[in-house]
Design a protein around this motif. Structure first.
Motif, mmCIF file in Angstrom:
data_model
loop_
_atom_site.group_PDB
_atom_site.id
_atom_site.type_symbol
_atom_site.label_atom_id
_atom_site.label_comp_id
_atom_site.label_asym_id
_atom_site.label_seq_id
_atom_site.Cartn_x
_atom_site.Cartn_y
_atom_site.Cartn_z
ATOM 1 N N ARG B 61 44.799 85.131 36.754
ATOM 2 C CA ARG B 61 44.067 84.940 36.910
ATOM 3 C C ARG B 61 43.009 85.587 37.928
ATOM 4 N NH1 ARG B 61 44.049 78.089 35.718
ATOM 5 N NH2 ARG B 61 41.761 78.204 35.774
ATOM 6 N N ASP B 62 41.797 85.000 37.757
ATOM 7 C CA ASP B 62 40.766 85.755 38.464
ATOM 8 C C ASP B 62 39.306 84.160 38.428
ATOM 9 O OD1 ASP B 62 39.078 86.502 40.700
ATOM 10 O OD2 ASP B 62 38.083 87.871 39.966
ATOM 11 N N GLY B 63 39.549 83.106 39.353
ATOM 12 C CA GLY B 63 39.207 82.204 38.823
ATOM 13 C C GLY B 63 39.390 81.125 37.513
ATOM 14 N N THR B 64 38.131 81.324 36.387
ATOM 15 C CA THR B 64 38.621 80.735 35.660
ATOM 16 C C THR B 64 39.119 82.406 34.367
ATOM 17 O OG1 THR B 64 36.012 80.851 35.203
ATOM 18 C CG2 THR B 64 36.542 78.921 36.447
ATOM 19 N N ALA B 65 38.529 82.927 34.682
ATOM 20 C CA ALA B 65 38.998 84.515 34.649
ATOM 21 C C ALA B 65 40.601 84.489 34.303
ATOM 22 C CB ALA B 65 37.970 85.039 34.471
ATOM 23 N N ILE B 66 40.760 84.250 33.277
ATOM 24 C CA ILE B 66 42.270 84.893 32.267
ATOM 25 C C ILE B 66 42.325 85.726 31.437
ATOM 26 C CG2 ILE B 66 44.069 83.810 31.689
ATOM 27 C CD1 ILE B 66 42.843 81.053 32.184
ATOM 28 N N ARG B 67 43.703 86.902 31.899
ATOM 29 C CA ARG B 67 43.255 87.842 31.548
ATOM 30 C C ARG B 67 45.183 88.296 31.128
ATOM 31 N NH1 ARG B 67 39.277 89.051 35.174
ATOM 32 N NH2 ARG B 67 37.516 90.400 33.999
ATOM 33 N N LEU B 68 45.404 89.183 30.715
ATOM 34 C CA LEU B 68 46.737 89.422 30.635
ATOM 35 C C LEU B 68 47.254 90.744 31.658
ATOM 36 C CD1 LEU B 68 46.430 91.070 26.696
ATOM 37 C CD2 LEU B 68 47.703 89.046 27.202
ATOM 38 N N GLY B 69 48.218 90.282 31.814
ATOM 39 C CA GLY B 69 49.234 90.779 33.207
ATOM 40 C C GLY B 69 49.449 92.281 33.100
ATOM 41 N N LEU B 70 49.510 93.039 33.790
ATOM 42 C CA LEU B 70 49.341 94.229 34.035
ATOM 43 C C LEU B 70 51.550 94.728 33.881
ATOM 44 C CD1 LEU B 70 48.244 96.871 34.440
ATOM 45 C CD2 LEU B 70 48.933 96.992 36.564
ATOM 46 N N ARG B 71 51.494 93.421 34.158
ATOM 47 C CA ARG B 71 53.079 93.542 33.543
ATOM 48 C C ARG B 71 53.650 93.753 32.534
ATOM 49 N NH1 ARG B 71 58.222 90.523 36.818
ATOM 50 N NH2 ARG B 71 57.173 93.046 37.631
ATOM 51 N N LEU B 72 52.724 92.630 31.333
ATOM 52 C CA LEU B 72 52.965 92.855 29.751
ATOM 53 C C LEU B 72 52.314 94.564 29.885
ATOM 54 C CD1 LEU B 72 50.850 89.717 28.561
ATOM 55 C CD2 LEU B 72 53.397 91.263 27.874
ATOM 56 N N PHE B 73 52.032 95.455 30.148
ATOM 57 C CA PHE B 73 51.400 96.672 29.565
ATOM 58 C C PHE B 73 52.658 97.961 30.151
ATOM 59 C CE2 PHE B 73 50.120 100.602 32.157
ATOM 60 C CZ PHE B 73 50.375 101.165 30.124
ATOM 61 N N GLU B 74 53.093 97.764 31.280
ATOM 62 C CA GLU B 74 54.449 98.084 31.601
ATOM 63 C C GLU B 74 55.682 97.673 30.775
ATOM 64 O OE1 GLU B 74 53.866 96.806 35.518
ATOM 65 O OE2 GLU B 74 56.047 97.447 35.769
ATOM 66 N N ILE B 75 55.757 96.285 30.063
ATOM 67 C CA ILE B 75 56.680 96.391 29.490
ATOM 68 C C ILE B 75 56.621 96.539 28.009
ATOM 69 C CG2 ILE B 75 57.802 93.869 28.199
ATOM 70 C CD1 ILE B 75 57.274 92.390 30.304
ATOM 71 N N GLY B 76 55.657 96.247 27.946
ATOM 72 C CA GLY B 76 54.506 97.082 26.245
ATOM 73 C C GLY B 76 55.049 98.521 26.050
ATOM 74 N N GLN B 77 55.194 98.815 26.897
ATOM 75 C CA GLN B 77 55.490 100.664 27.144
ATOM 76 C C GLN B 77 56.885 100.721 26.842
ATOM 77 O OE1 GLN B 77 53.275 103.357 27.536
ATOM 78 N NE2 GLN B 77 51.533 101.773 26.747
ATOM 79 N N LEU B 78 57.384 100.286 27.216
ATOM 80 C CA LEU B 78 59.221 100.013 27.389
ATOM 81 C C LEU B 78 59.490 99.828 25.702
ATOM 82 C CD1 LEU B 78 60.965 98.610 30.395
ATOM 83 C CD2 LEU B 78 60.903 100.700 29.835
ATOM 84 N N ALA B 79 58.580 98.699 24.831
ATOM 85 C CA ALA B 79 58.996 97.915 24.094
ATOM 86 C C ALA B 79 59.292 99.557 22.969
ATOM 87 C CB ALA B 79 58.056 97.038 23.602
ATOM 88 N N VAL B 80 57.525 100.306 22.842
ATOM 89 C CA VAL B 80 56.972 101.473 22.711
ATOM 90 C C VAL B 80 58.342 102.798 22.908
ATOM 91 C CG1 VAL B 80 55.521 102.899 23.309
ATOM 92 C CG2 VAL B 80 55.633 102.721 21.272
ATOM 93 N N ARG B 81 58.599 103.085 23.908
ATOM 94 C CA ARG B 81 59.476 104.174 23.950
ATOM 95 C C ARG B 81 61.349 104.158 24.410
ATOM 96 N NH1 ARG B 81 55.385 105.291 26.362
ATOM 97 N NH2 ARG B 81 54.517 107.687 26.268
ATOM 98 N N GLN B 82 61.562 102.782 23.626
ATOM 99 C CA GLN B 82 62.958 102.693 23.833
ATOM 100 C C GLN B 82 63.096 102.850 22.100
ATOM 101 O OE1 GLN B 82 63.413 98.160 23.287
ATOM 102 N NE2 GLN B 82 63.714 97.806 25.256
#
Lengths: 254, 254
Positions: B61-82
């Motif tokens: 969260r940056d003020g009112t702007a909400i984004r997907l977290g970089l942690r999701l990118f890391e988890i997502g990479q594991l999902a495909v690498r599994q």
């Protein structure tokens, strides 16, 4: 809704996050018991939550084997693409790889580590442990030093407070020396890394800066210390970083 | 714990999933109201959940702007690498790109669509809408047809039941013709796609098969219809797919 619902929301969200982050790079699939052990959540709750997460496609279940869902991969790609960095950087990274035949990286700082957003392997480069979505101690990498040199003092303090563990044969482990080198990197816009992450490997990195002069990411070229001439690839990395910074400052194109 | 807790767990997990999947490829950041609109969750609940998810690093969260977290990118990479696929496929894809100078894809089937696990853009290929983690209607792509030709009959039935919408100028929209072509692809191990996804673009794909002869993924080369000779790149795609299938059958190396 029960009165305790609001607090429960927080606990359950924490549990969902704990289950999703329980997997590590070496894992194939995990069972309920192992997930319970790693997350610290009771087995019965893990069982129930895994069911819900499987329904939502965030986990996948094949008999007793539980894996992260492909949906998380899709969401994760959006997470990094929202930042506009990977798409903007791709052509520059591809050019650097083509021109140098070595491996190129794009990374951001997360706490005391770097997270690789992109890695393009070069045909002449050694096999490296870096992988997309993976982490590495910032102080022992070219991208990490380029990022730290252009980060707030408090960020550098946090890294030094955490200690500078030896990672490669020449990792800089003295705080004073490390700070001094960051000063030189800040002045040059180039970070050299010589066997600090791994024996026989060197790296040249340069930061991507925002309007305020802070690093939002860094790019690097990595190769064999015996084969890659750091002073010859440095201008290419620096030029690509400057051009890419300009592209990013001009605003996102998606 | 309240008696209703077990059901609430399911509802809350669904809400977490709804928030994480509310973002689409074109989005930068979203506000609370837009997240509430897209997820169908009341604004007050969105507000509270966003707070919890931000604490866990799944959102940022940056003020009112909400984004997907970089942690999701890391988890997502594991999902495909599994799945071991992306790492195993990378060298083969890189070779195909180098040899043909066109764009190569690695994709899996998800319902009636393909999900791209990897995309390596070639210097001679047209700009394509495919991106890593993105989706495309399976029936209108080379990889999709290669996958469907080596999938259970029920999977093909589901795609036909959903209809064959026109995507490109030559998309196959007749179910009988589509089934017939899948038979030919199954016999040849090669799927051609000629302007079925996009005007001026052709593609040659081949499936990666498991022990049972079912497709677990497919790879393809895509280029300009006027510049790429499909019959000349077909043996390269097929050879790479066979070699990669063999590597995958030999077991994961991580």
């Amino acid at each position: 809704m029960c009165p305790a619902q609001r607090n429960d929301d927080g606990q359950l969200t924490a549990r969902v996050a704990a289950l999703l982050t329980a997997f590590s790079p070496g894992d194939d699939a995990l069972g309920i018991s192992e997930l319970a052990r790693r997350s610290g959540i009771p087995k019965s709750s893990v069982h129930r939550l895994v069911g819900h997460l499987t329904t939502e496609g965030l986990l996948e279940r094949d008999g007793t084997a539980i894996r992260l869902g492909l949906r998380l991969f899709e969401i994760g790609q959006l997470a990094v693409r929202q930042r506009g960095l990977v798409d903007a950087a791709r052509p520059y990274l591809a050019d650097l790889r083509e021109a140098t035949r070595n491996t190129v990286h794009l990374a951001v700082l997360e706490g005391t580590e770097v997270v690789y957003l992109d890695v393009l392997g070069g045909p002449d480069a050694p096999a490296l442990p870096s992988r997309i979505g993976g982490r590495f101690p910032a102080h022992a990498t070219g991208v990490g030093k380029a990022l730290l040199a252009h980060s707030p003092e408090s960020t550098v303090d946090a890294v030094l407070a955490a200690g500078l563990p030896r990672v490669g044969p020449r990792t800089i482990i003295a705080p004073g020396l490390f700070r001094k080198q960051l000063g030189k990197i800040r002045a040059d816009g180039i970070a050299y890394e010589r066997e600090e992450s791994r024996a026989g490997v060197i790296c040249v990195a340069s930061p991507l800066l925002n309007h305020a002069g802070s690093a939002v990411a860094a790019i690097s070229i990595t190769g064999w210390s015996t084969r890659m001439r750091a002073d010859r690839v440095a201008p290419a990395v620096r030029t690509a970083a400057l051009a890419l910074s300009r592209t990013l400052l001009a605003g996102p194109k998606r």
